[in-house]
Design a protein around this motif. Structure first.
Motif, short mmCIF file in Angstrom:
data_model
loop_
_atom_site.label_atom_id
_atom_site.label_comp_id
_atom_site.label_asym_id
_atom_site.label_seq_id
_atom_site.Cartn_x
_atom_site.Cartn_y
_atom_site.Cartn_z
N GLY A 73 0.80 -1.21 0.00
CA GLY A 73 0.00 0.00 0.00
C GLY A 73 0.84 1.26 0.00
O GLY A 73 2.04 1.25 -0.26
N ILE A 74 0.17 2.35 0.34
CA ILE A 74 0.83 3.66 0.29
C ILE A 74 1.97 3.75 1.30
O ILE A 74 2.94 4.47 1.09
N GLY A 75 1.87 2.98 2.39
CA GLY A 75 2.94 3.00 3.38
C GLY A 75 4.26 2.48 2.85
O GLY A 75 5.31 2.72 3.44
N ALA A 76 4.20 1.74 1.72
CA ALA A 76 5.42 1.23 1.11
C ALA A 76 6.05 2.23 0.16
O ALA A 76 7.17 2.01 -0.32
N VAL A 77 5.33 3.31 -0.14
CA VAL A 77 5.80 4.27 -1.15
C VAL A 77 6.01 5.67 -0.57
O VAL A 77 7.02 6.32 -0.84
N LEU A 78 5.06 6.14 0.23
CA LEU A 78 5.08 7.54 0.68
C LEU A 78 6.34 7.91 1.47
O LEU A 78 6.94 8.96 1.21
N PRO A 79 6.80 7.09 2.44
CA PRO A 79 8.03 7.46 3.14
C PRO A 79 9.23 7.56 2.21
O PRO A 79 10.08 8.44 2.37
N ASP A 80 9.31 6.65 1.23
CA ASP A 80 10.41 6.72 0.27
C ASP A 80 10.30 7.98 -0.58
O ASP A 80 11.32 8.58 -0.94
N TYR B 197 9.42 9.73 -8.66
CA TYR B 197 9.61 8.46 -7.96
C TYR B 197 8.26 7.76 -7.75
O TYR B 197 8.15 6.54 -7.92
N ALA B 198 7.23 8.54 -7.38
CA ALA B 198 5.90 7.97 -7.17
C ALA B 198 5.37 7.35 -8.46
O ALA B 198 4.77 6.26 -8.45
N ALA B 199 5.58 8.03 -9.59
CA ALA B 199 5.12 7.50 -10.88
C ALA B 199 5.83 6.19 -11.20
O ALA B 199 5.21 5.24 -11.71
N TRP B 200 7.13 6.13 -10.92
CA TRP B 200 7.89 4.92 -11.18
C TRP B 200 7.40 3.76 -10.32
O TRP B 200 7.20 2.64 -10.81
N LEU C 12 -2.05 11.45 -2.04
CA LEU C 12 -1.32 12.65 -2.47
C LEU C 12 -2.26 13.82 -2.70
O LEU C 12 -1.95 14.97 -2.36
N LEU C 13 -3.44 13.55 -3.25
CA LEU C 13 -4.42 14.61 -3.45
C LEU C 13 -4.88 15.19 -2.12
O LEU C 13 -4.96 16.42 -1.95
N ALA C 14 -5.16 14.32 -1.16
CA ALA C 14 -5.60 14.78 0.16
C ALA C 14 -4.51 15.60 0.84
O ALA C 14 -4.77 16.66 1.42
N GLY C 15 -3.27 15.11 0.79
CA GLY C 15 -2.17 15.85 1.40
C GLY C 15 -1.94 17.19 0.74
O GLY C 15 -1.69 18.19 1.42
N ALA C 16 -2.04 17.23 -0.60
CA ALA C 16 -1.82 18.49 -1.32
C ALA C 16 -2.90 19.51 -0.99
O ALA C 16 -2.63 20.70 -0.81
N VAL C 17 -4.15 19.04 -0.90
CA VAL C 17 -5.26 19.95 -0.58
C VAL C 17 -5.10 20.51 0.83
O VAL C 17 -5.27 21.71 1.06
N LEU C 18 -4.76 19.64 1.78
CA LEU C 18 -4.58 20.10 3.16
C LEU C 18 -3.42 21.08 3.26
O LEU C 18 -3.55 22.15 3.87
N TRP C 19 -2.29 20.72 2.66
CA TRP C 19 -1.13 21.60 2.72
C TRP C 19 -1.40 22.94 2.04
O TRP C 19 -1.06 24.00 2.57
N GLY C 20 -2.05 22.88 0.86
CA GLY C 20 -2.34 24.11 0.14
C GLY C 20 -3.28 25.01 0.91
O GLY C 20 -3.07 26.23 0.99
N GLY C 21 -4.33 24.43 1.50
CA GLY C 21 -5.30 25.23 2.24
C GLY C 21 -4.69 25.87 3.48
O GLY C 21 -4.88 27.06 3.74
N LEU C 22 -3.95 25.08 4.25
CA LEU C 22 -3.33 25.61 5.46
C LEU C 22 -2.25 26.63 5.13
O LEU C 22 -2.12 27.65 5.82
N SER C 23 -1.47 26.37 4.09
CA SER C 23 -0.43 27.32 3.70
C SER C 23 -1.02 28.64 3.26
O SER C 23 -0.50 29.72 3.57
N ALA C 24 -2.13 28.56 2.51
CA ALA C 24 -2.79 29.79 2.07
C ALA C 24 -3.32 30.58 3.26
O ALA C 24 -3.23 31.82 3.29
N ALA C 25 -3.84 29.88 4.26
CA ALA C 25 -4.35 30.56 5.45
C ALA C 25 -3.22 31.24 6.22
O ALA C 25 -3.35 32.39 6.66
N VAL C 26 -2.09 30.54 6.37
CA VAL C 26 -0.94 31.12 7.07
C VAL C 26 -0.41 32.32 6.29
O VAL C 26 -0.07 33.36 6.88
#
Length: 275
Positions: free
Chosen positions: A43-50, A98-101, A117-131
């Motif tokens: 699953g994603i746990g095998a890819v995201l940390p790398d 690397y993720a695509a590979w 990745l979509l969820a993380g990007a949305v959260l990061w983008g929203g919080l960064s915009a607020a800050v």
């Protein structure tokens, strides 16, 4: 708020946002993978940390390559990532490649990985915009009154005088503050178009003057802030904290922790561009 204390550890808000986005991506990707019956270890746990590791290494290598001259005298400092020297867009591009590979080799992970990745990007983008919005709406240079070593009252606006201003919050008992002080002193001597202010937090004039004499640091604009009012005004809970204000008094960048010659040069270059 520029930093948050987690016990004795002070973390900058931007690093906390990255951590939050990573955890959100991991959680959403795991949930999607579980619903789709993705087996453990695939699953994603095998890819995201790398992905994170690849991105960090690529971002660091790109930054070191760009500012290689600043690292040449002390090559070992290239490995000291505490200076915050990274080139984010290179890291993001490397992580996505690397993720695509990995997704090509592991078809089962494609949907969970994309969802995470979509969820993380949305959260990061929203919080960064607020800050960012909160930072832009800040009133500019704090009006906190401080004292020069002579005892005369001083305000940051008086020191800026229409120029960009770098404000360093420090203390003599803080090892990273001591480590970065020669770097800041050299920059103050070299950068005629940028002002520097060194605001000591909570120490007596005798202690500060003795420290500067012992270290043979010839600094202009050393200020005293006995109650730590400036740190509270800017929302900093850790030292050293360095603030970069443009000529209009707007906060353009911050740095939590010791600056290296390269990381300071990079931030000063962006500050000059903001003129």
């Amino acid at each position: 708020m520029l930093s948050v204390n987690l016990g004795p550890l002070g973390l900058s808000v931007d690093r906390l946002l990255v951590m939050a986005a990573f955890l959100a991506a991991l959680a959403i990707g795991w949930l999607v993978g579980r619903r789709r019956g993705v087996p453990r270890g695939a699953g994603i746990g095998a890819v995201l940390p790398d992905m994170l590791l690849v991105g960090l290494v690529a971002a660091r290598v790109a930054f070191v390559a760009q500012w290689f001259e600043a690292y040449r005298a002390q090559p070992w400092s290239m490995l000291d990532v505490r200076d915050g020297g990274f080139t984010p867009w290179v890291g993001i591009a490397a992580a996505l490649l690397y993720a695509a590979w990995r997704a090509r080799r592991l078809p089962a992970v494609r949907v969970p990985l994309a969802s995470g990745l979509l969820a993380g990007a949305v959260l990061w983008g929203g919080l960064s915009a607020a800050v960012h919005l909160m930072t832009q709406q800040a009133p500019g240079l704090p009006e906190t009154r401080m004292q020069a070593l002579s005892g005369a009252p001083v305000a940051l606006a008086e020191l800026a005088a229409g120029k960009p201003l770098v404000v360093n919050l420090w203390a003599t008992w803080c090892p990273p503050c001591v480590r970065e002080m020669p770097v800041l002193a050299a920059a103050q001597a070299a950068e005629a178009g940028v002002g520097f202010a060194f605001v000591n937090q909570g120490e007596a004039p005798e202690r500060v003057a003795g420290f500067l004499a012992e270290r043979r640091l010839a600094l202009d604009n050393v200020l005293l802030d006995p109650p730590g009012a400036l740190a509270r005004a800017v929302g900093s809970r850790a030292m050293p904290t360095t603030l970069f204000y443009d000529a209009r008094g707007q906060l353009r960048d911050t740095h939590l922790g010791a600056l290296s010659e390269a990381s300071l040069a990079a931030k000063l270059a962006r500050l000059k561009e903001a003129r």
